[in-house]
Design an enzyme around this catalytic site. Structure first.
Site, PDB file in Angstrom:
ATOM      1  N   GLY A 131       0.816  -1.212   0.000  1.00 10.55           N
ATOM      2  CA  GLY A 131       0.000   0.000   0.000  1.00 10.55           C
ATOM      3  C   GLY A 131       0.844   1.254   0.000  1.00 10.55           C
ATOM      4  O   GLY A 131       0.559   2.213   0.732  1.00 10.55           O
ATOM      5  N   VAL A 182      -3.303  -7.757  -2.206  1.00  4.22           N
ATOM      6  CA  VAL A 182      -2.837  -8.559  -1.067  1.00  4.22           C
ATOM      7  C   VAL A 182      -3.823  -9.653  -0.676  1.00  4.22           C
ATOM      8  O   VAL A 182      -3.480 -10.546   0.100  1.00  4.22           O
ATOM      9  CB  VAL A 182      -2.531  -7.670   0.155  1.00  4.22           C
ATOM     10  CG1 VAL A 182      -1.370  -6.731  -0.141  1.00  4.22           C
ATOM     11  CG2 VAL A 182      -3.765  -6.917   0.634  1.00  4.22           C
ATOM     12  N   SER A 185      -4.808   0.588  13.475  1.00  2.00           N
ATOM     13  CA  SER A 185      -5.464   1.896  13.579  1.00  2.00           C
ATOM     14  C   SER A 185      -6.005   2.065  14.993  1.00  2.00           C
ATOM     15  O   SER A 185      -6.348   1.076  15.661  1.00  2.00           O
ATOM     16  CB  SER A 185      -6.627   1.987  12.580  1.00  2.00           C
ATOM     17  OG  SER A 185      -7.428   3.134  12.835  1.00  2.00           O
ATOM     18  N   TYR A 224     -14.145  -2.120   9.547  1.00  2.00           N
ATOM     19  CA  TYR A 224     -12.782  -1.589   9.663  1.00  2.00           C
ATOM     20  C   TYR A 224     -12.226  -1.828  11.067  1.00  2.00           C
ATOM     21  O   TYR A 224     -11.067  -2.253  11.227  1.00  2.00           O
ATOM     22  CB  TYR A 224     -12.795  -0.100   9.335  1.00  2.00           C
ATOM     23  CG  TYR A 224     -11.439   0.540   9.258  1.00  2.00           C
ATOM     24  CD1 TYR A 224     -10.614   0.322   8.155  1.00  2.00           C
ATOM     25  CD2 TYR A 224     -10.988   1.388  10.268  1.00  2.00           C
ATOM     26  CE1 TYR A 224      -9.359   0.922   8.075  1.00  2.00           C
ATOM     27  CE2 TYR A 224      -9.737   1.997  10.189  1.00  2.00           C
ATOM     28  CZ  TYR A 224      -8.930   1.761   9.090  1.00  2.00           C
ATOM     29  OH  TYR A 224      -7.698   2.351   9.019  1.00  2.00           O
TER      30      TYR A 224
END
Length: 240
Positions: free
Chosen positions: A12, A57, A135, A148
């Site tokens: 990324g 990926v 995150s 997420y």
């Protein structure tokens, strides 16, 4: 922070945090290889002599091909930074199966795929550094981001388990949890959302890709010999 002569694979890496990490390691003397999905931005890396592959990926074959290409070109892989990630936000009760699965597949299974393929080289050489970009959402949660949050929390658990598996081979595995970093993703926020976010950050500003890159640089360098299995926040104090 010595990474001269090391070979680093950064996923990324065509924009945002991943681009900043790859640039930092390259400037510090590492040989780098990058993956991404934007062919124009990948070509910009190739123009600098970098091995840059358009790889998904979530695709095991593509991941194995990238790792093989890195080993064939450089003979080794010393550093892996798993940064590839996506969002497909929405309230859980309205979230489609596809939006749930795509985020989990990219953000969590993608980390597994890259690590499984790359770690064989590290195990043979009895050394390596892996940093998985999680995150603060994986720690604190956030409404409208159940997929997420689940994927990034999974990265943290994965990191801890893998660190225990490979510590005897001198492979250090850590997770970095960025907060609100100034990237294309956060620039899509409304002004009202940005004001509210800044109110919650003790340092009073959003972070930069370079803030995260500096932390990653330390973790993958020879300066770090005793930190593994940790989750380190880079968030301006957001989740103190």
């Amino acid at each position: 922070m010595d990474v001269v002569g090391k070979v680093a694979l950064v996923t990324g890496a065509t924009r945002g945090i991943g681009q900043a990490i790859a640039a930092r390691l390259k400037d510090a003397g590492a040989e780098i290889a990058v993956t991404g999905r934007d062919e124009v931005l990948l070509q910009a890396w190739r123009d600098q002599g970098v091995l840059a592959a358009a790889a998904d990926v979530t695709d095991v074959r593509q991941v194995e091909d990238v790792v093989q290409a890195v080993v064939e070109r450089y003979g080794q892989i010393d550093i892996v930074v798993n940064n590839a990630g996506i969002t497909k936000d929405g309230l859980m009760m309205r979230m489609s199966d596809a939006d749930w699965q795509r985020v989990i597949d990219t953000n969590l299974t993608g980390v597994f795929n890259i690590c499984r393929a790359a770690i064989r080289c590290m195990l043979r050489r009895r050394q390596g550094r892996i940093v998985n970009i999680s995150s603060v959402i994986g720690v604190a949660g956030n409404a409208g981001q159940t997929n997420y949050a689940a994927s990034k929390a999974g990265v943290i658990g994965f990191t801890k388990a893998l660190a225990k598996e490979v510590a005897s081979r001198n492979i250090l595995v850590n997770a970095v949890t960025p907060g609100y970093i100034d990237t294309e993703m956060t620039r899509a926020l409304t002004e009202e959302q940005r004001v509210e976010i800044l109110r919650r950050i003790p340092l009073g500003r959003t972070g930069t890709g370079e803030d995260v890159a500096a932390l990653v640089h330390f973790l993958v360098s020879e300066e770090n010999k005793y930190i593994t299995g940790q989750t380190i926040h880079c968030d301006g104090g957001l989740v103190i």
